[in-house]
Design a protein around this motif. Structure first.
Motif, PDB file in Angstrom:
ATOM      1  N   LYS A  49      68.796   7.358  32.985  1.00 26.39           N
ATOM      2  CA  LYS A  49      70.009   6.962  33.661  1.00 26.39           C
ATOM      3  C   LYS A  49      71.130   7.410  33.922  1.00 26.39           C
ATOM      4  O   LYS A  49      71.544   7.302  34.922  1.00 26.39           O
ATOM      5  N   ALA A  50      71.572   9.122  33.267  1.00 23.41           N
ATOM      6  CA  ALA A  50      72.369   9.979  33.817  1.00 23.41           C
ATOM      7  C   ALA A  50      72.548  10.494  35.366  1.00 23.41           C
ATOM      8  O   ALA A  50      72.804  10.378  36.021  1.00 23.41           O
ATOM      9  N   ASP A  53      71.740   7.340  37.523  1.00 22.60           N
ATOM     10  CA  ASP A  53      73.502   6.780  37.705  1.00 22.60           C
ATOM     11  C   ASP A  53      74.402   7.510  38.733  1.00 22.60           C
ATOM     12  O   ASP A  53      75.141   7.768  39.519  1.00 22.60           O
ATOM     13  N   TYR A  54      73.866   9.259  38.707  1.00 20.26           N
ATOM     14  CA  TYR A  54      75.005  10.440  39.529  1.00 20.26           C
ATOM     15  C   TYR A  54      74.053  10.066  40.996  1.00 20.26           C
ATOM     16  O   TYR A  54      75.101  10.057  41.370  1.00 20.26           O
ATOM     17  N   ARG A 197      80.461   6.190  36.617  1.00 17.55           N
ATOM     18  CA  ARG A 197      78.847   6.019  35.654  1.00 17.55           C
ATOM     19  C   ARG A 197      78.970   7.657  35.175  1.00 17.55           C
ATOM     20  O   ARG A 197      78.428   7.612  34.313  1.00 17.55           O
ATOM     21  N   ASP A 198      79.289   8.860  35.750  1.00 16.97           N
ATOM     22  CA  ASP A 198      79.269  10.168  35.344  1.00 16.97           C
ATOM     23  C   ASP A 198      79.746   9.771  34.087  1.00 16.97           C
ATOM     24  O   ASP A 198      79.566  10.556  32.998  1.00 16.97           O
ATOM     25  N   ARG A 200      81.180   7.732  32.441  1.00 18.36           N
ATOM     26  CA  ARG A 200      80.453   6.825  30.584  1.00 18.36           C
ATOM     27  C   ARG A 200      79.454   7.740  30.045  1.00 18.36           C
ATOM     28  O   ARG A 200      78.625   6.738  29.160  1.00 18.36           O
ATOM     29  N   ASN A 201      78.549   8.220  31.438  1.00 16.49           N
ATOM     30  CA  ASN A 201      76.967   8.400  30.707  1.00 16.49           C
ATOM     31  C   ASN A 201      77.094   9.935  29.959  1.00 16.49           C
ATOM     32  O   ASN A 201      76.084  10.489  29.921  1.00 16.49           O
ATOM     33  N   PHE A 203      77.827  12.813  31.827  1.00 16.09           N
ATOM     34  CA  PHE A 203      76.576  13.417  32.641  1.00 16.09           C
ATOM     35  C   PHE A 203      77.334  14.692  33.397  1.00 16.09           C
ATOM     36  O   PHE A 203      78.272  14.641  33.297  1.00 16.09           O
ATOM     37  N   THR A 213      70.992  10.191  25.618  1.00 11.85           N
ATOM     38  CA  THR A 213      70.313  10.551  26.720  1.00 11.85           C
ATOM     39  C   THR A 213      68.781  10.698  25.644  1.00 11.85           C
ATOM     40  O   THR A 213      67.629  10.345  26.522  1.00 11.85           O
ATOM     41  N   ASN A 216      67.166   7.296  25.724  1.00 13.53           N
ATOM     42  CA  ASN A 216      66.556   7.217  27.034  1.00 13.53           C
ATOM     43  C   ASN A 216      65.696   8.288  27.886  1.00 13.53           C
ATOM     44  O   ASN A 216      64.579   7.285  28.385  1.00 13.53           O
TER      45      ASN A 216
END
Length: 426
Positions: A49-50, A53-54, A197-198, A200-201, A203, A213, A216
């Motif tokens: 996801k990370a 989403d990046y 997004r980064d 929140r993840n 990343f 992570t 995921n």
């Protein structure tokens, strides 16, 4: 009445033609992808996801990227009739050299985090397709390795002006020495955009393992196996890393970048120089008047200033103001070959695709990038044939109408208070 008969076994067998199974899982899933959106679905399924989403995300509320994509959907084509185009020529000249298609691969950062083949896959696929490949300052493959992958094709380099100017100067010299023919001087990143997004993840570069992570990653072991068993990430410019992408950009970029920096880099670069990140007609005119070789209408894929102007919507006015002979390139939001055809029809010289190529990369490495290019090529060719044009030069504004969804509101004129004379005050 319908005459019925007993089925002939031979006729039944002719109808029951079974498709030969494809045992190669990667080829099977890529062959099933008919659009860039299909590649995106595969990429999302196969990538943590990370990292996904990046690639997929943008700044803040992600309005800029949504509006850019909507602008391409809000067009109406006007096909010509009785103008046969049984075959089409998609080739063009851009920035002093050829391209087999009216698009090239845009610069993207941290590409090997999305899939370990990274820029090598992109440069190799570009070479095979006969289109330019652009390496980012924040790429994860060196200038020299990209050149080795694409020794006879067209390589372009995207330059950020760093706080430490010597880093930027050194990269400029290395790209020139490696035979890169065009420099993209990027002006829309004085600081990093708020890529929520980064944040929140969590990343970061390098990736930091958390419980989230790890959970995921469980259904995606192939990504982690590739990441852990391939060479360590190497960046074109950053010698040290640590932190989110936004933090890295803020630490590296310089908000004082100016026209003086452009003049310095221009004096160092022997090839073509293009300004990437132009977002107003005024700036476009000024840059063309200064004699740069081209401009890229871009809001950085919506990843910097949210609610920024839509490049595709700016295109017709910019072309009217700077002239049809100026090199005007468009990116941001391109997801279909029809988007590219519409851009060329409205006066763009060329286009760049970023996410579209990255979805292919995440879906299947080099083969996935090849598939993304093939999808876009097919869409371009089909759209041209349906419009009744055989060459890109035949495309014009008569073929496209931009439908109105977002319209500027006239700025209110503030009423001035009437002046009161000294005598009246008395």
């Amino acid at each position: 009445m319908v005459t019925r008969q007993i089925p002939n076994p031979k006729d039944i067998l002719e109808l029951m033609q079974f498709k030969r199974p494809e045992w190669n899982a990667r080829k099977r899933r890529l062959d099933a992808a008919l659009t860039i959106a299909d590649l995106r679905t595969i990429a999302q399924r196969r990538t943590p996801k990370a990292a996904f989403d990046y690639t997929d995300g943008a700044a803040e509320g992600e309005l800029s990227i949504a509006r850019a994509r909507q602008a391409f959907e809000d067009i109406e084509f006007h096909p010509g009739i009785l103008t046969p185009a049984p075959s089409v020529d998609t080739s063009c000249e851009v920035l002093g050299g050829p391209s087999a298609l009216p698009f090239g691969i845009a610069p993207t950062g941290f590409t090997r985090l999305m899939q370990t083949e990274g820029e090598t896959a992109g440069a190799g696929a570009a070479a095979a397709a006969g289109i330019p490949f652009t390496l980012s300052t924040l790429g994860t493959t060196s200038i020299e390795d990209v050149r080795a992958t694409n020794p006879h094709g067209r390589n372009w380099f995207q330059l950020y002006v760093m706080r430490d100017r010597e880093i930027s100067y050194g990269l400029t010299r290395r790209a020139a020495a490696a035979g890169f023919d065009t420099l993209f001087f990027t002006v829309d990143t004085p600081v990093g955009g708020a890529r929520l997004r980064d944040k929140r993840n969590g990343f970061s570069i390098p990736p930091q393992l958390t419980l989230g992570t790890i959970i995921n990653a469980i259904p995606r072991p192939w990504w982690w196996i590739d990441f852990l068993t391939t060479p360590k990430l190497e960046f074109a410019s950053l010698s040290t890393t640590g932190g989110t992408v936004g933090e890295l950009l803020d630490a590296a970029m310089d908000p004082t970048i100016s026209y003086d920096d452009l003049e310095v880099i221009r004096g160092m670069w022997p090839g073509k120089i293009v300004i990437k990140g132009v977002q107003t007609v005024t700036d476009a005119k000024k840059l063309i008047d200064l004699g740069v070789d081209g401009i890229v209408l871009s809001n950085h894929g919506g990843r910097q200033l949210d609610r920024a102007p839509i490049p595709f919507r700016l295109l017709p006015e910019v072309v009217r103001e700077v002239g049809k002979d100026a090199t005007v390139i468009v990116d941001t939001g391109i997801m279909n070959g029809a988007d590219i055809v519409a851009s060329i029809a409205l006066g763009a010289t060329f286009t760049l695709v970023g996410r579209a190529y990255l979805y292919g990369l995440m879906a299947g490495g080099r083969q996935g990038v090849d598939r993304a290019i093939a999808i876009l090529r097919s869409e371009i060719e089909r759209t041209m044939k349906l419009l009744g044009v055989s060459t890109l030069a035949e495309l014009g504004p008569r073929h496209v109408t931009q439908l109105t969804r977002l319209t500027p509101v006239a700025q209110p004129v503030r009423a001035r208070a009437p002046r009161t004379s000294t005598a009246a005050k008395a």
